[in-house]
Design a protein around this motif. Structure first.
Motif, PDB file in Angstrom:
ATOM      1  N   THR A  78       0.824  -1.212   0.000  1.00 44.91           N
ATOM      2  CA  THR A  78       0.000   0.000   0.000  1.00 44.91           C
ATOM      3  C   THR A  78       0.854   1.255   0.000  1.00 44.91           C
ATOM      4  O   THR A  78       0.326   2.354  -0.096  1.00 44.91           O
ATOM      5  CB  THR A  78      -0.937   0.011   1.222  1.00 44.91           C
ATOM      6  N   GLU A  79       2.162   1.102   0.115  1.00 40.84           N
ATOM      7  CA  GLU A  79       3.079   2.239   0.001  1.00 40.84           C
ATOM      8  C   GLU A  79       4.262   1.802  -0.844  1.00 40.84           C
ATOM      9  O   GLU A  79       4.991   0.878  -0.511  1.00 40.84           O
ATOM     10  CB  GLU A  79       3.554   2.715   1.374  1.00 40.84           C
ATOM     11  N   TYR A 117      -1.622  -2.598 -13.224  1.00 39.49           N
ATOM     12  CA  TYR A 117      -1.423  -3.672 -12.240  1.00 39.49           C
ATOM     13  C   TYR A 117      -1.947  -3.252 -10.864  1.00 39.49           C
ATOM     14  O   TYR A 117      -2.613  -4.032 -10.174  1.00 39.49           O
ATOM     15  CB  TYR A 117       0.056  -4.020 -12.160  1.00 39.49           C
ATOM     16  N   LEU A 118      -1.655  -2.012 -10.465  1.00 40.55           N
ATOM     17  CA  LEU A 118      -2.097  -1.556  -9.147  1.00 40.55           C
ATOM     18  C   LEU A 118      -3.611  -1.426  -9.068  1.00 40.55           C
ATOM     19  O   LEU A 118      -4.197  -1.595  -7.997  1.00 40.55           O
ATOM     20  CB  LEU A 118      -1.432  -0.210  -8.814  1.00 40.55           C
ATOM     21  N   LEU A 119      -4.257  -1.138 -10.189  1.00 39.86           N
ATOM     22  CA  LEU A 119      -5.720  -1.088 -10.196  1.00 39.86           C
ATOM     23  C   LEU A 119      -6.317  -2.437  -9.802  1.00 39.86           C
ATOM     24  O   LEU A 119      -7.379  -2.501  -9.193  1.00 39.86           O
ATOM     25  CB  LEU A 119      -6.232  -0.709 -11.587  1.00 39.86           C
ATOM     26  N   HIS A 120      -5.624  -3.502 -10.161  1.00 40.50           N
ATOM     27  CA  HIS A 120      -6.123  -4.849  -9.883  1.00 40.50           C
ATOM     28  C   HIS A 120      -5.593  -5.407  -8.558  1.00 40.50           C
ATOM     29  O   HIS A 120      -5.688  -6.603  -8.312  1.00 40.50           O
ATOM     30  CB  HIS A 120      -5.724  -5.786 -11.021  1.00 40.50           C
ATOM     31  N   SER A 121      -5.042  -4.544  -7.729  1.00 37.64           N
ATOM     32  CA  SER A 121      -4.512  -4.996  -6.449  1.00 37.64           C
ATOM     33  C   SER A 121      -5.617  -5.584  -5.582  1.00 37.64           C
ATOM     34  O   SER A 121      -6.780  -5.176  -5.640  1.00 37.64           O
ATOM     35  CB  SER A 121      -3.849  -3.822  -5.730  1.00 37.64           C
ATOM     36  N   LYS A 133      -7.731  -3.638   0.050  1.00 36.64           N
ATOM     37  CA  LYS A 133      -8.908  -2.789   0.176  1.00 36.64           C
ATOM     38  C   LYS A 133      -8.526  -1.361   0.555  1.00 36.64           C
ATOM     39  O   LYS A 133      -9.381  -0.503   0.689  1.00 36.64           O
ATOM     40  CB  LYS A 133      -9.860  -3.359   1.222  1.00 36.64           C
ATOM     41  N   ASP A 134      -7.228  -1.147   0.714  1.00 36.68           N
ATOM     42  CA  ASP A 134      -6.741   0.171   1.123  1.00 36.68           C
ATOM     43  C   ASP A 134      -6.252   0.970  -0.076  1.00 36.68           C
ATOM     44  O   ASP A 134      -5.915   0.421  -1.128  1.00 36.68           O
ATOM     45  CB  ASP A 134      -5.590   0.017   2.126  1.00 36.68           C
ATOM     46  N   GLN A 135      -6.200   2.264   0.114  1.00 39.21           N
ATOM     47  CA  GLN A 135      -5.655   3.143  -0.913  1.00 39.21           C
ATOM     48  C   GLN A 135      -4.145   2.919  -1.020  1.00 39.21           C
ATOM     49  O   GLN A 135      -3.465   2.703  -0.029  1.00 39.21           O
ATOM     50  CB  GLN A 135      -5.959   4.597  -0.554  1.00 39.21           C
ATOM     51  N   ILE A 136      -3.643   2.970  -2.224  1.00 46.19           N
ATOM     52  CA  ILE A 136      -2.213   2.770  -2.470  1.00 46.19           C
ATOM     53  C   ILE A 136      -1.548   4.127  -2.666  1.00 46.19           C
ATOM     54  O   ILE A 136      -2.018   4.951  -3.445  1.00 46.19           O
ATOM     55  CB  ILE A 136      -1.984   1.888  -3.713  1.00 46.19           C
ATOM     56  N   ILE A 140      -3.948   6.005  -5.197  1.00 41.64           N
ATOM     57  CA  ILE A 140      -4.647   5.125  -6.135  1.00 41.64           C
ATOM     58  C   ILE A 140      -5.678   4.279  -5.401  1.00 41.64           C
ATOM     59  O   ILE A 140      -5.356   3.608  -4.421  1.00 41.64           O
ATOM     60  CB  ILE A 140      -3.635   4.211  -6.858  1.00 41.64           C
ATOM     61  N   ASP A 141      -6.898   4.299  -5.878  1.00 40.76           N
ATOM     62  CA  ASP A 141      -7.934   3.402  -5.373  1.00 40.76           C
ATOM     63  C   ASP A 141      -7.972   2.159  -6.255  1.00 40.76           C
ATOM     64  O   ASP A 141      -8.291   2.264  -7.446  1.00 40.76           O
ATOM     65  CB  ASP A 141      -9.307   4.079  -5.399  1.00 40.76           C
ATOM     66  N   PRO A 142      -7.655   0.965  -5.723  1.00 42.21           N
ATOM     67  CA  PRO A 142      -7.722  -0.258  -6.538  1.00 42.21           C
ATOM     68  C   PRO A 142      -9.151  -0.508  -7.017  1.00 42.21           C
ATOM     69  O   PRO A 142     -10.129  -0.154  -6.349  1.00 42.21           O
ATOM     70  CB  PRO A 142      -7.259  -1.348  -5.581  1.00 42.21           C
TER      71      PRO A 142
END
Length: 459
Positions: free
Chosen positions: A99-100, A121-125, A128-131, A191-193
């Motif tokens: 997440t960081e 890729y990060l979109l599909h993480s 549940k937390d913001q990245i 980024i919000d996954p």
């Protein structure tokens, strides 16, 4: 039980079409996302200068490799080939959810090209937390998206097509221009996954169905201008000021912007962008502007032209202009120019002879500014209206239309459009108008080609 033999990688020729770093960024992003191994040869093979992986490419590749648990082959600066071997989706223990994420480039390469590779890729993480993605590098770099373009054009357009909330914060500007100005900068993405992992390790099919064919180009309702330039005096002697900056000269532009200010490079750049842009906008057909705007009631142009940002820079080599059109359908159209990246400037501005024993760098500053303004405004107007193409697509019975976004934005959306087709259902409707492919740049065609190679011919 013997381990399964490794899957034969999808082989890509890095010289295909545009043949630059974009091909590698998209290929590695899709490989990490799908679990399909790739092997890229002749990386950046169409480049006339140094070929192979640059530091920014390597940073994106290594970060995706670490996050996805992939094996990398020949991942080093200057390498003209690369192997990227992610674990299959039934081996999720190799994948990480951070997440960081902190990335520091060794030089001010574009932070936004690194982001381009990581974002799908990060979109599909699975988190549940913001990245929080922090990248140190260049924010205003030749041949790359700027912070201003990303914040004012790219992110709003991402939201317009249905991608989740995304924001970018500027901690410090980083410059890398053709005039040798180098300074490291820093940005932070939040980024919000989008997707959540199902129990079987495959992503749930809730990726937004993005069909750019159904979005036609809107009408222009407002135009914003961003100006970055130094506050140095344009000239040493006020008598040498260009017309419009002398206190005894009064024009519509000088009255609106105020002519009691010091004649700095930044002031002059802002003044010239407003002046040249308003003049060129009057050449566009009235049908290109929102109908509620009445050109007859406006003396300065058919739409409001506002200064969105004006910011002082530390060097005469650090000058930048961005022009953004707000469209009636919610999309943004943008074009920018960075001093030091002007392809036409050397031809337009012949070298002047220096006087014996004297150097006059300030006296030709207005020429530099005007070259920057000319390129940016000309490209912006051409983005809005190309007479040859417009005539062709407006012919009777035409089923083609201009893309809803600008040329640079169009290639940025290809990956998400393709993923949307895979996870959603898009059924062509009878009588539907489609994008005119003549507007697609080599970058857009390259992105489409990579998606087809990795995701399938129906992509």
């Amino acid at each position: 039980m013997a381990p399964a033999a490794p899957t034969e990688p999808i082989r890509l020729d890095g010289r295909k079409l545009e043949g630059g770093g974009q091909l590698v960024r998209i290929a590695v992003a899709l490989s990490a996302l799908t679990g399909k191994p790739i092997a890229v040869e002749h990386i950046r093979g169409n480049r006339s200068g140094k070929q192979g992986l640059k530091a920014s490419h390597l940073a994106a590749v290594k970060t995706l490799g670490e996050l996805s648990g992939s094996t990398l082959v020949k991942a080093q600066i200057g390498s003209c080939s690369l192997g990227f071997y992610p674990p299959s989706h039934d081996q999720d223990q190799g994948r990480r959810t951070d997440t960081e994420i902190n990335i520091r480039l060794p030089t001010p390469g574009s932070v936004f090209l690194v982001f381009q590779a990581l974002y799908p890729y990060l979109l599909h993480s699975s988190t549940k937390d913001q990245i929080r993605l922090n990248i140190i590098g260049g924010t205003n770099v030749s041949s790359s998206p700027s912070y201003d373009y990303v914040s004012q054009v790219l992110i709003p357009n991402f939201a317009r097509v249905g991608l989740p909330p995304l924001s970018v914060g500027l901690e410090k500007r980083g410059w890398a221009s053709g005039h040798g100005q180098v300074q490291m900068g820093e940005v932070v993405f939040l980024i919000d996954p989008l997707l959540r992992r199902a129990s079987g390790g495959t992503p749930s099919a809730d990726f937004p169905s993005i069909d750019l064919h159904r979005h036609q180009r809107g009408k222009i309702s407002q135009i914003d201008i961003t100006i970055l330039a130094p506050d140095d005096h344009l000239v040493e002697d006020a008598r040498d000021l260009p017309r419009g900056f002398r206190h005894d000269d009064h024009t519509a532009e000088s009255d609106e912007l105020g002519d009691d200010r010091v004649a700095t490079v930044r002031d002059y750049l802002e003044r010239q962008v407003h002046k040249v842009l308003r003049k060129r906008l009057k050449e566009l057909p009235a049908s290109y502007f929102s109908p509620e705007l009445c050109p007859e009631t406006r003396t300065s142009g058919p739409v409001p032209v506002l200064t969105h940002t004006t910011e002082s820079t530390h060097s005469r080599s650090c000058m930048y202009v961005l022009i953004v059109a707000h469209m009636s359908n919610g999309f943004k159209i943008g074009r920018d120019a960075l001093y030091g990246s002007l392809k036409e400037l050397p031809k337009q501005q012949p070298k002047t002879k220096k006087r014996q024993g004297k150097s006059k760098p300030r006296e030709d500053m207005d020429s530099r500014v005007n070259g920057l303004v000319s390129e940016c405004v000309e490209n912006f107007i051409r983005e809005l209206y190309d007479p040859a193409l417009q005539t062709a697509i407006s012919a009777p019975g035409s089923a083609r239309h201009q893309p809803c976004v600008d040329e640079y934005m169009r290639d940025q959306l290809v990956v998400f459009e393709t993923l949307g087709k895979r996870s959603g259902t898009q059924t062509p409707q009878d009588g539907q108008s489609y994008e005119d492919e003549r507007y697609w740049s080599l970058h857009t065609q390259t992105a489409q080609w990579v998606c087809r190679q990795i995701l399938g011919e129906d992509s």
